[in-house]
Design a protein around this motif. Structure first.
Motif, PDB file in Angstrom:
ATOM      1  N   GLN A 219      36.316  29.822  40.313  1.00  0.00           N
ATOM      2  CA  GLN A 219      37.479  30.681  40.057  1.00  0.00           C
ATOM      3  C   GLN A 219      37.377  31.969  40.878  1.00  0.00           C
ATOM      4  OE1 GLN A 219      39.612  29.139  38.437  1.00  0.00           O
ATOM      5  NE2 GLN A 219      38.853  28.163  36.589  1.00  0.00           N
ATOM      6  N   ALA A 220      36.168  32.534  40.942  1.00  0.00           N
ATOM      7  CA  ALA A 220      35.970  33.764  41.720  1.00  0.00           C
ATOM      8  C   ALA A 220      36.193  33.513  43.212  1.00  0.00           C
ATOM      9  CB  ALA A 220      34.562  34.314  41.479  1.00  0.00           C
ATOM     10  N   ALA A 221      35.773  32.326  43.698  1.00  0.00           N
ATOM     11  CA  ALA A 221      35.974  31.981  45.110  1.00  0.00           C
ATOM     12  C   ALA A 221      37.459  31.914  45.449  1.00  0.00           C
ATOM     13  CB  ALA A 221      35.297  30.647  45.420  1.00  0.00           C
ATOM     14  N   LEU A 222      38.252  31.382  44.526  1.00  0.00           N
ATOM     15  CA  LEU A 222      39.698  31.307  44.731  1.00  0.00           C
ATOM     16  C   LEU A 222      40.301  32.700  44.877  1.00  0.00           C
ATOM     17  CD1 LEU A 222      42.499  30.010  44.741  1.00  0.00           C
ATOM     18  CD2 LEU A 222      42.379  29.881  42.244  1.00  0.00           C
ATOM     19  N   ILE A 223      39.912  33.615  43.989  1.00  0.00           N
ATOM     20  CA  ILE A 223      40.456  34.976  44.025  1.00  0.00           C
ATOM     21  C   ILE A 223      40.047  35.681  45.317  1.00  0.00           C
ATOM     22  CG2 ILE A 223      40.460  37.224  42.851  1.00  0.00           C
ATOM     23  CD1 ILE A 223      39.838  35.668  40.257  1.00  0.00           C
ATOM     24  N   GLN A 224      38.784  35.509  45.707  1.00  0.00           N
ATOM     25  CA  GLN A 224      38.322  36.153  46.943  1.00  0.00           C
ATOM     26  C   GLN A 224      38.994  35.550  48.164  1.00  0.00           C
ATOM     27  OE1 GLN A 224      34.065  36.274  47.380  1.00  0.00           O
ATOM     28  NE2 GLN A 224      34.160  37.015  49.485  1.00  0.00           N
ATOM     29  N   GLY A 225      39.163  34.219  48.178  1.00  0.00           N
ATOM     30  CA  GLY A 225      39.806  33.560  49.309  1.00  0.00           C
ATOM     31  C   GLY A 225      41.244  34.001  49.503  1.00  0.00           C
ATOM     32  N   LEU A 226      41.922  34.343  48.398  1.00  0.00           N
ATOM     33  CA  LEU A 226      43.293  34.840  48.475  1.00  0.00           C
ATOM     34  C   LEU A 226      43.353  36.331  48.773  1.00  0.00           C
ATOM     35  CD1 LEU A 226      44.852  32.906  45.442  1.00  0.00           C
ATOM     36  CD2 LEU A 226      45.220  32.456  47.876  1.00  0.00           C
TER      37      LEU A 226
ATOM     38  N   LEU B  23      27.494  34.357  26.886  1.00  0.00           N
ATOM     39  CA  LEU B  23      27.709  35.226  28.048  1.00  0.00           C
ATOM     40  C   LEU B  23      28.439  34.459  29.154  1.00  0.00           C
ATOM     41  CD1 LEU B  23      27.122  37.942  29.470  1.00  0.00           C
ATOM     42  CD2 LEU B  23      24.930  36.973  30.194  1.00  0.00           C
ATOM     43  N   ALA B  24      27.985  33.240  29.444  1.00  0.00           N
ATOM     44  CA  ALA B  24      28.602  32.424  30.498  1.00  0.00           C
ATOM     45  C   ALA B  24      30.025  32.015  30.128  1.00  0.00           C
ATOM     46  CB  ALA B  24      27.753  31.184  30.765  1.00  0.00           C
ATOM     47  N   VAL B  25      30.233  31.633  28.871  1.00  0.00           N
ATOM     48  CA  VAL B  25      31.575  31.223  28.425  1.00  0.00           C
ATOM     49  C   VAL B  25      32.541  32.397  28.501  1.00  0.00           C
ATOM     50  CG1 VAL B  25      32.940  30.411  26.458  1.00  0.00           C
ATOM     51  CG2 VAL B  25      30.728  29.359  26.953  1.00  0.00           C
ATOM     52  N   GLY B  26      32.091  33.559  28.046  1.00  0.00           N
ATOM     53  CA  GLY B  26      32.944  34.749  28.085  1.00  0.00           C
ATOM     54  C   GLY B  26      33.361  35.108  29.498  1.00  0.00           C
ATOM     55  N   GLN B  27      32.421  35.040  30.433  1.00  0.00           N
ATOM     56  CA  GLN B  27      32.741  35.370  31.816  1.00  0.00           C
ATOM     57  C   GLN B  27      33.671  34.319  32.441  1.00  0.00           C
ATOM     58  OE1 GLN B  27      28.806  35.845  33.498  1.00  0.00           O
ATOM     59  NE2 GLN B  27      28.719  38.014  32.956  1.00  0.00           N
ATOM     60  N   TYR B  28      33.509  33.058  32.034  1.00  0.00           N
ATOM     61  CA  TYR B  28      34.407  32.013  32.541  1.00  0.00           C
ATOM     62  C   TYR B  28      35.839  32.226  32.045  1.00  0.00           C
ATOM     63  CZ  TYR B  28      37.003  27.696  32.693  1.00  0.00           C
ATOM     64  OH  TYR B  28      38.003  26.777  32.881  1.00  0.00           O
ATOM     65  N   ILE B  29      35.989  32.588  30.789  1.00  0.00           N
ATOM     66  CA  ILE B  29      37.329  32.802  30.228  1.00  0.00           C
ATOM     67  C   ILE B  29      38.079  33.882  31.004  1.00  0.00           C
ATOM     68  CG2 ILE B  29      38.576  33.690  28.201  1.00  0.00           C
ATOM     69  CD1 ILE B  29      36.441  32.276  26.475  1.00  0.00           C
ATOM     70  N   VAL B  30      37.379  34.967  31.321  1.00  0.00           N
ATOM     71  CA  VAL B  30      38.004  36.057  32.079  1.00  0.00           C
ATOM     72  C   VAL B  30      38.379  35.571  33.486  1.00  0.00           C
ATOM     73  CG1 VAL B  30      37.667  38.363  33.044  1.00  0.00           C
ATOM     74  CG2 VAL B  30      36.783  37.832  30.777  1.00  0.00           C
ATOM     75  N   SER B  31      37.476  34.835  34.137  1.00  0.00           N
ATOM     76  CA  SER B  31      37.761  34.346  35.498  1.00  0.00           C
ATOM     77  C   SER B  31      38.919  33.347  35.483  1.00  0.00           C
ATOM     78  CB  SER B  31      36.508  33.696  36.106  1.00  0.00           C
ATOM     79  OG  SER B  31      36.190  32.476  35.458  1.00  0.00           O
ATOM     80  N   TYR B  32      39.012  32.542  34.434  1.00  0.00           N
ATOM     81  CA  TYR B  32      40.113  31.573  34.305  1.00  0.00           C
ATOM     82  C   TYR B  32      41.454  32.304  34.229  1.00  0.00           C
ATOM     83  CZ  TYR B  32      42.940  27.731  32.466  1.00  0.00           C
ATOM     84  OH  TYR B  32      43.918  26.779  32.288  1.00  0.00           O
ATOM     85  N   TYR B  33      41.475  33.374  33.459  1.00  0.00           N
ATOM     86  CA  TYR B  33      42.722  34.139  33.305  1.00  0.00           C
ATOM     87  C   TYR B  33      43.199  34.685  34.649  1.00  0.00           C
ATOM     88  CZ  TYR B  33      45.744  38.124  32.393  1.00  0.00           C
ATOM     89  OH  TYR B  33      46.786  39.018  32.446  1.00  0.00           O
ATOM     90  N   PHE B  34      42.291  35.302  35.403  1.00  0.00           N
ATOM     91  CA  PHE B  34      42.694  35.918  36.670  1.00  0.00           C
ATOM     92  C   PHE B  34      43.023  34.872  37.733  1.00  0.00           C
ATOM     93  CE2 PHE B  34      40.592  39.725  34.906  1.00  0.00           C
ATOM     94  CZ  PHE B  34      41.593  40.649  35.158  1.00  0.00           C
ATOM     95  N   SER B  35      42.266  33.784  37.790  1.00  0.00           N
ATOM     96  CA  SER B  35      42.510  32.789  38.839  1.00  0.00           C
ATOM     97  C   SER B  35      43.792  31.999  38.602  1.00  0.00           C
ATOM     98  CB  SER B  35      41.324  31.828  38.950  1.00  0.00           C
ATOM     99  OG  SER B  35      41.226  31.012  37.804  1.00  0.00           O
ATOM    100  N   HIS B  36      44.194  31.832  37.345  1.00  0.00           N
ATOM    101  CA  HIS B  36      45.404  31.064  37.049  1.00  0.00           C
ATOM    102  C   HIS B  36      46.668  31.927  37.039  1.00  0.00           C
ATOM    103  CE1 HIS B  36      42.631  27.826  36.119  1.00  0.00           C
ATOM    104  NE2 HIS B  36      43.662  27.006  36.023  1.00  0.00           N
ATOM    105  N   LYS B  37      46.528  33.165  37.449  1.00  0.00           N
ATOM    106  CA  LYS B  37      47.722  34.002  37.648  1.00  0.00           C
ATOM    107  C   LYS B  37      48.496  33.548  38.877  1.00  0.00           C
ATOM    108  CE  LYS B  37      47.260  38.446  37.539  1.00  0.00           C
ATOM    109  NZ  LYS B  37      46.702  39.786  37.789  1.00  0.00           N
ATOM    110  N   TYR B  38      47.791  32.898  39.804  1.00  0.00           N
ATOM    111  CA  TYR B  38      48.410  32.515  41.068  1.00  0.00           C
ATOM    112  C   TYR B  38      48.933  31.083  40.979  1.00  0.00           C
ATOM    113  CZ  TYR B  38      45.244  36.320  41.985  1.00  0.00           C
ATOM    114  OH  TYR B  38      44.548  37.488  41.890  1.00  0.00           O
ATOM    115  N   LYS B  39      50.219  30.950  41.105  1.00  0.00           N
ATOM    116  CA  LYS B  39      50.857  29.636  41.017  1.00  0.00           C
ATOM    117  C   LYS B  39      50.854  28.974  42.390  1.00  0.00           C
ATOM    118  CE  LYS B  39      51.694  30.489  36.731  1.00  0.00           C
ATOM    119  NZ  LYS B  39      50.842  29.855  35.705  1.00  0.00           N
ATOM    120  N   VAL B  40      50.395  27.750  42.445  1.00  0.00           N
ATOM    121  CA  VAL B  40      50.404  27.002  43.698  1.00  0.00           C
ATOM    122  C   VAL B  40      51.347  25.808  43.565  1.00  0.00           C
ATOM    123  CG1 VAL B  40      48.067  27.686  44.327  1.00  0.00           C
ATOM    124  CG2 VAL B  40      48.412  25.616  42.972  1.00  0.00           C
ATOM    125  N   GLU B  41      51.709  25.269  44.686  1.00  0.00           N
ATOM    126  CA  GLU B  41      52.627  24.131  44.727  1.00  0.00           C
ATOM    127  C   GLU B  41      52.053  22.960  43.917  1.00  0.00           C
ATOM    128  OE1 GLU B  41      56.367  22.928  46.471  1.00  0.00           O
ATOM    129  OE2 GLU B  41      55.282  24.830  46.590  1.00  0.00           O
TER     130      GLU B  41
END
Length: 504
Positions: A150-157, A197-215
């Motif tokens: 998820q973090a890679a997606l945000i950085q790539g964009l 700790l890992a689950v909490g950080q994943y939930i936050v990354s999921y929220y930010f990465s899924h803000k971007y709508k793709v085709e």
């Protein structure tokens, strides 16, 4: 020609400093939450608890690096290239492939941890009694790999603000939801603490990465295989180097745990954490800007050399003040961030700070091999460095005790600098310019002077002298940055970095 070169340096310095301020600022806030977690574990469980957390995390990072196949790094380039092409279909393919690949690699990592838990426990602790906690921690491996995607997606964009928010909120959320398990369950709560700790950080990354709508597309198995193959092939070079580093860190902790104790490993971990507290922020933040710039001039030898030397000049100016203040104030930082039981970490940390300064000098040269797609060279450099580090630790601990780990770190980076300089010279004729030589001499002298001061004076007097030296090196660094940016004051430095370009 001189004017063009000077303008290039000014532009390069602005880019480096702006990137560092944005990414580094968010990382600093994240570090505060990480330190809160470290303080809580140290206060509630003591050095043995910190050592156990460190051992678990080192083991899990090895599995994550192996199962993740370097996708977290390679996917950034794939997403960025697809985004730059302005093709919604290409971007959708890359995003969908990334999400599927991270699920697959996450499940693989989870399976490896479950199957090899008894062996990992025996190799790390000398006993199989930690096998079931490690099986539970397989969930941490799964969600950490997903979060990396998820973090890679945000950085790539190139969503820099969202990257900053991700860093802050994932650290905050993970801290708030995980610490209660340590408080109520003690040492038995460590595995649950790490999973939450890992689950909490994943939930936050999921929220930010899924803000971007793709085709919305249907991705055929053939298209998925092609996209995934490209990501994996590129990722393997990153994975090999990263795996070598993680293996080295893991084995050093095993040596300390089995040769000394878990408590000693906790003290070593405190030294590692504090010595890298400032410099890791600087290097990671600079890397967001430096790596793509170096890639853009790859194989143009004069531009490569200039880009690397510019980075070293600005990097040492940013790093030296923080390293000097760390040396001066480390005993107080250790008690603040951990407890007085960890004060033995100070002797290790002193040696590590000098090694860290040398790391700042060699770090940009190491990127040359990745920029030129010399994956095999990069891997061999990382492998050789970590083997050397382990050998130094094995040789010096019997002679110097735990302090030998600090001396080993310094010895490693003396040799690492010499080897990288020689290899860089062979690859593209790399040499330090006069500016880099001056930076090495001036900043290196102040760091060494501070080291000598804190080694021979009482803590209070050493802190006073160290802070004065920190003030001196900060003044020198600000003057150097102002000279590079061609401004006359600190206010001018800030304005030069953040002023917006006028639209034509």
């Amino acid at each position: 020609m001189y004017l063009a070169s000077k303008n290039c340096l000014v532009s390069s310095a602005k880019s480096i400093l702006k990137s560092t301020s944005i990414v580094g600022g968010s990382q600093l806030i994240g570090i505060v939450f990480n330190l809160i977690r470290s303080k809580a574990v140290a206060y509630l469980l003591g050095p043995a608890g910190v050592g156990l957390v460190s051992a678990f995390q080192s083991s899990l990072k090895l599995v994550q690096a192996l199962a993740g196949l370097g996708i977290e790094n390679s996917a950034v380039r794939s997403i960025a290239a697809a985004n730059a092409s302005d093709s919604k279909i290409d971007l959708a393919k890359s995003v969908l492939t990334l999400r599927r690949v991270t699920i697959i690699t996450g499940l693989i990592g989870m399976g490896i941890t479950i199957l090899l838990a008894p062996w990992i426990s025996k190799a790390t602790f000398g006993t199989t009694e930690y096998a079931w906690p490690l099986r539970l921690l397989s969930l941490s491996v799964f969600f950490t790999i997903l979060k990396g995607g998820q973090a890679a997606l945000i950085q790539g964009l190139r969503r820099v603000k969202d990257l900053a928010k991700l860093s802050i909120f994932s650290a905050a959320f993970g801290t708030l939801v995980s610490i209660p398990f340590i408080y109520f369950m003690g040492e038995d709560g460590i595995p649950i603490y790490l999973v939450i700790l890992a689950v909490g950080q994943y939930i936050v990354s999921y929220y930010f990465s899924h803000k971007y709508k793709v085709e919305r597309i249907k991705l055929s198995f053939k298209d998925f295989s092609l996209e995934a193959n490209q990501m994996v092939r590129l990722g393997l070079a990153f994975m090999g180097g990263g795996l070598a580093g993680l293996t080295g860190a893991y084995l050093i902790r095993v040596i300390i745990i089995q040769g000394m104790s878990l408590s000693t490993a906790g003290i070593y971990q405190a030294a590692v954490a504090i010595s890298g507290l400032y410099i890791n922020v600087v290097l990671q933040a600079m890397g967001k800007d430096f790596y793509p710039r170096l890639v853009s001039v790859a194989h143009d030898e004069s531009k490569e050399i200039k880009t690397i030397n510019d980075q070293i000049r600005v990097g040492t100016a940013l790093a030296a003040p923080g390293l000097v203040f760390t040396l001066a104030l480390a005993p107080f930082a250790i008690e603040l961030l951990y407890t007085s039981e960890f004060l033995d970490a100070y002797k290790i940390l002193q040696w590590m700070i000098i090694g860290t300064f040398l790391r700042t000098m060699s770090w940009p040269i190491g990127y040359l091999f990745i920029a030129r797609s010399k994956g095999r060279h990069y891997f061999l450099i990382q492998l050789g460095s970590n083997i050397l580090h382990i050998l130094f630790v094995l040789l010096l601990i019997p002679v110097l005790g735990l302090e030998g780990t600090g001396v080993a770190f310094l010895a490693l980076y003396i040799i690492h600098n010499l080897v990288l300089y020689r290899l860089g010279s062979h690859l593209n004729g790399y040499k330090w310019d006069n500016g880099v030589r001056r930076s090495f001499f001036v900043y290196g002298s102040v760091v060494v002077a501070t080291f000598i001061t804190v080694s021979f004076l009482d803590v209070i007097y050493a802190a006073v002298v160290g802070v004065l030296l920190g003030g001196l090196v900060t003044w020198i660094a600000l003057r150097d940055v102002a000279r590079i940016l061609e401004v006359n004051s600190f206010k001018g430095v800030i304005k030069s970095i953040f002023k917006k370009k006028k639209k034509k």
